[in-house]
Design a protein around this motif. Structure first.
Motif, PDB file in Angstrom:
ATOM      1  N   ALA A   1      12.710 -33.371  19.085  1.00 17.37           N
ATOM      2  CA  ALA A   1      13.104 -32.044  19.561  1.00 17.37           C
ATOM      3  C   ALA A   1      13.029 -32.048  21.076  1.00 17.37           C
ATOM      4  O   ALA A   1      12.258 -32.809  21.676  1.00 17.37           O
ATOM      5  CB  ALA A   1      12.195 -30.958  18.988  1.00 17.37           C
ATOM      6  N   GLU A   2      13.851 -31.189  21.704  1.00 18.05           N
ATOM      7  CA  GLU A   2      13.833 -31.101  23.154  1.00 18.05           C
ATOM      8  C   GLU A   2      14.333 -29.737  23.602  1.00 18.05           C
ATOM      9  O   GLU A   2      15.084 -29.063  22.898  1.00 18.05           O
ATOM     10  CB  GLU A   2      14.682 -32.202  23.786  1.00 18.05           C
ATOM     11  CG  GLU A   2      16.166 -32.089  23.460  1.00 18.05           C
ATOM     12  CD  GLU A   2      16.971 -33.262  24.021  1.00 18.05           C
ATOM     13  OE1 GLU A   2      16.390 -34.338  24.238  1.00 18.05           O
ATOM     14  OE2 GLU A   2      18.195 -33.089  24.227  1.00 18.05           O
ATOM     15  N   LEU A   3      13.860 -29.332  24.766  1.00 17.70           N
ATOM     16  CA  LEU A   3      14.342 -28.114  25.429  1.00 17.70           C
ATOM     17  C   LEU A   3      14.691 -28.493  26.865  1.00 17.70           C
ATOM     18  O   LEU A   3      13.803 -28.625  27.710  1.00 17.70           O
ATOM     19  CB  LEU A   3      13.273 -27.018  25.412  1.00 17.70           C
ATOM     20  CG  LEU A   3      13.608 -25.751  26.225  1.00 17.70           C
ATOM     21  CD1 LEU A   3      14.903 -25.107  25.735  1.00 17.70           C
ATOM     22  CD2 LEU A   3      12.460 -24.755  26.172  1.00 17.70           C
ATOM     23  N   PRO A   4      15.974 -28.686  27.172  1.00 18.47           N
ATOM     24  CA  PRO A   4      16.348 -29.030  28.547  1.00 18.47           C
ATOM     25  C   PRO A   4      16.125 -27.846  29.487  1.00 18.47           C
ATOM     26  O   PRO A   4      16.476 -26.708  29.171  1.00 18.47           O
ATOM     27  CB  PRO A   4      17.847 -29.351  28.431  1.00 18.47           C
ATOM     28  CG  PRO A   4      18.096 -29.580  26.973  1.00 18.47           C
ATOM     29  CD  PRO A   4      17.130 -28.706  26.256  1.00 18.47           C
ATOM     30  N   CYS A   5      15.527 -28.123  30.644  1.00 20.78           N
ATOM     31  CA  CYS A   5      15.300 -27.110  31.679  1.00 20.78           C
ATOM     32  C   CYS A   5      15.806 -27.682  32.999  1.00 20.78           C
ATOM     33  O   CYS A   5      15.010 -28.142  33.840  1.00 20.78           O
ATOM     34  CB  CYS A   5      13.817 -26.749  31.769  1.00 20.78           C
ATOM     35  SG  CYS A   5      13.169 -25.920  30.307  1.00 20.78           S
ATOM     36  N   PRO A   6      17.117 -27.687  33.211  1.00 25.31           N
ATOM     37  CA  PRO A   6      17.686 -28.391  34.370  1.00 25.31           C
ATOM     38  C   PRO A   6      17.486 -27.690  35.706  1.00 25.31           C
ATOM     39  O   PRO A   6      17.698 -28.304  36.748  1.00 25.31           O
ATOM     40  CB  PRO A   6      19.174 -28.477  34.024  1.00 25.31           C
ATOM     41  CG  PRO A   6      19.415 -27.303  33.123  1.00 25.31           C
ATOM     42  CD  PRO A   6      18.154 -27.131  32.330  1.00 25.31           C
ATOM     43  N   ILE A   7      17.096 -26.407  35.715  1.00 28.01           N
ATOM     44  CA  ILE A   7      16.887 -25.699  36.975  1.00 28.01           C
ATOM     45  C   ILE A   7      15.488 -26.041  37.495  1.00 28.01           C
ATOM     46  O   ILE A   7      14.486 -25.509  37.030  1.00 28.01           O
ATOM     47  CB  ILE A   7      17.027 -24.177  36.801  1.00 28.01           C
ATOM     48  CG1 ILE A   7      18.315 -23.820  36.056  1.00 28.01           C
ATOM     49  CG2 ILE A   7      16.980 -23.489  38.166  1.00 28.01           C
ATOM     50  CD1 ILE A   7      19.570 -24.314  36.708  1.00 28.01           C
ATOM     51  N   GLY A   8      15.438 -26.970  38.435  1.00 28.60           N
ATOM     52  CA  GLY A   8      14.164 -27.406  38.979  1.00 28.60           C
ATOM     53  C   GLY A   8      13.268 -28.097  37.966  1.00 28.60           C
ATOM     54  O   GLY A   8      12.073 -28.279  38.211  1.00 28.60           O
TER      55      GLY A   8
END
Length: 588
Positions: free
Chosen positions: A514-521
């Motif tokens: 499972a993953e949660l991408p958080c590309p903002i910073g």
């Protein structure tokens, strides 16, 4: 669109005309924009419930009594209370950009939040904070900022940016939403009079006598006196009634925190029971997105406080008026003539479930859902692509063979840790994780400048039996923190975070579960709130499949890298004894 938080829209003449009209409404000579009738209005000043109408004009309360309005809403015996104020919050912990944060918390009655965005500041500096605040103009919630004071938090961790005293002072002068200086986490430096720490405190005074949040876990005696004398006026890190009482006796405001990982209400509420709610306010500090969905926000803190025996009136005052008074928000936190018309309709004072929420007299949430909220423009590209790590192998996570090793002991529901020692399990000439004794490998990987610097150690308290977890949410420098019992899975997890630009992942046998991408910073996602909460559910359920028994494991893991809270932490520089404030070897 709502007017800005610290001023009214339009010219001075227009504001004067609006005020004149409000006074006419208050006198009963003109009809109000909106009248809320048929309810009991909570007075935060007397702890009474008044059977009066609330007349609203121009986004403000004009008067309490009997009024006529262009629109009248009968609340049918409900309880009207001020909009809730979260007095200390790191919005990055929710993973949500401002419009989605508003969608998440408005249905729970939160109409104002005071944030310390030192997560984004540690990655992108105050430019990142300014960009975050730009997205709030079109969102029906007031968000104020305490300017991040400790970027980085200490010399023992590597951040992506620094914030100087001069930058703090300039930000306070230039940004209308800036209230003061955020938590002074270098409490040893403040107490001993370190020039850099004192320069940041002076920045608050240079910008017009602004207030300063404190952060002094476990500080007591003469050192605490010195810390308070320097200027910090609050603390949200108390874990015992005795600690909170000592600080309150010296004039500090005590923030009673109930977040996802740090839950201190039960320990601290006797302070309110024995000495009343003066100089106390409620806050969440850090909450995961699925907790926002399932438990709520400030309504959950109120519900928990009352369930633990706190009088509902005292809890409400701490969630409204006291937060406003501490932060010098003079028109907030009350339903009274001249105050902003931030109002929550409740059915009872046990569940604290808002039936309706008004922000500046406009209905913004009803029956557990937010009404239409504006969509700010996307975050800019320069805030993305912040995860820079070299290609890692299992050798990068190796710990030499030893008889005994130092171990970070995690306390459930607390940020503080224990400095433990234990026998090492040695295989192949290395000290390795031992899931049978709840001994996991822990690593912090520098991710801002691609230095390849890695701190490695051990942690106990998660219960993980296979695989690995990793996150770019790692207070306060927000490098990559990884925890696992398999070095290869830890390497896979770190590589995956670099590929998706940051966030959280769970890995087993080389596969991403499972993953949660958080590309903002590496901290925020532009996904809608519901999807973020659902993805985080999958992350936590995957963690449980790996054997994790600790509640909010990703949040708890993020605090293992925090170099300013005892007793033992890990940064990219290595294992840190936060009592003596010095690096120590993992191997004994």
């Amino acid at each position: 669109m709502l007017p800005g938080p610290t001023h009214e829209p339009g010219t001075r003449r227009a504001r004067t005309e609006e005020l004149s009209r409000r006074l006419a409404v208050a006198r009963g000579e003109e009809a109000a924009d909106l009248v809320l009738t048929g309810g009991r209005v909570f007075s935060v000043f007397t702890n009474e419930f008044l059977e009066v109408d609330v007349a609203i004009s121009g986004g403000h309360v004009a008067g309490l009594g009997r009024y006529e309005g262009t629109e009248t809403v009968d609340v049918e015996g409900g309880i009207l209370v001020p909009g809730f104020i979260d007095g200390h919050l790191h919005v990055e912990s929710t993973k949500l950009v401002p419009d989605q944060f508003a969608r998440a918390v408005l249905p729970h009655g939160t109409t104002t939040a005071v944030i310390d965005p030192h997560e984004i500041a540690n990655v992108l500096g105050l430019a990142g904070v300014r960009e975050l605040l730009r997205r709030i103009d079109d969102v029906p919630i007031d968000v104020f900022v305490m300017v991040s004071s400790c970027v980085p938090a200490s010399r023992f961790e590597s951040s992506g940016a620094t914030v100087t005293p001069e930058e703090i002072a300039a930000f306070l002068r230039e940004e209308p939403r800036a209230l003061g200086v955020a938590e002074m986490m270098d409490f040893p430096g403040v107490a001993r009079g370190d020039p850099v720490a004192l320069a940041k405190i002076e920045a608050a005074y240079d910008a017009g006598d602004r207030h300063i949040d404190g952060h002094a876990p476990g500080l007591s005696g003469p050192a605490l006196n010195a810390y308070v004398a320097a200027g910090p006026a609050s603390d949200h890190e108390c874990t015992t009634q005795e600690e909170a009482l000592e600080k309150r006796r010296l004039g500090m405001w005590i923030m009673l925190r109930e977040g996802s990982a740090a839950r201190n209400l039960e320990a601290l509420l006797p302070l309110v029971r024995d000495h009343g709610p003066r100089n106390c306010l409620l806050c969440t500090d850090d909450r995961e997105p699925n907790d926002l969905r399932d438990e709520g926000h400030m309504d959950a803190v109120l519900r928990r406080a009352v369930a633990l025996g706190c009088p509902a009136e005292d809890a409400l005052v701490m969630a409204t008026l006291h937060a406003a008074r501490y932060h010098r928000l003079h028109r907030y936190g009350a339903i009274a003539p001249g105050s902003l018309a931030d109002i929550v309709l409740l059915d009872d004072l046990q569940r604290f479930a808002p039936a309706r929420v008004w922000k500046r007299g406009l209905l913004v949430a009803e029956d557990g859902r937010a009404l239409e909220i504006g969509s700010p423009p996307p975050m800019p590209d320069w805030m993305r692509g912040t995860v820079h790590v070299p290609e890692l192998t299992t050798e990068d996570f190796a710990v030499p063979a030893a008889d005994r090793v130092r171990v970070i002991g995690v306390r459930p529901g607390q940020i503080v840790t224990d400095a433990l020692e234990d026998d090492a399990l040695v295989r192949g000439g290395r000290s390795v994780a031992d899931p049978d004794r709840d001994l996991a490998k822990l690593a912090v990987v520098e991710r801002h400048a691609k230095t390849g610097r890695i701190g490695v150690g051990f942690a106990r308290g998660f219960g993980i039996r296979r695989g690995a977890l990793a996150s770019t949410h790692a207070h306060d420098a927000h490098n990559i923190v990884a925890l696992g019992v398999d070095d290869e899975d830890m390497a896979v997890a770190v590589r995956r975070l670099a590929e998706i630009g940051g966030g959280q992942v769970a890995v087993a046998h080389g596969d991403v579960l499972a993953e949660l991408p958080c590309p903002i910073g590496g901290l925020l996602t532009e996904l809608v709130f519901e999807e973020v909460a659902d993805r985080f559910d999958l992350l936590e359920s995957s963690a449980r499949e790996l054997g994790v028994t600790l509640r909010a494991p990703f949040m708890a893991m993020s605090f293992l890298a925090l170099s300013v809270i005892g007793d033992l932490k890990l940064t990219d520089h290595g294992l840190l004894d936060t009592v003596r404030f010095e690096l120590v070897p993992v191997v004994l």
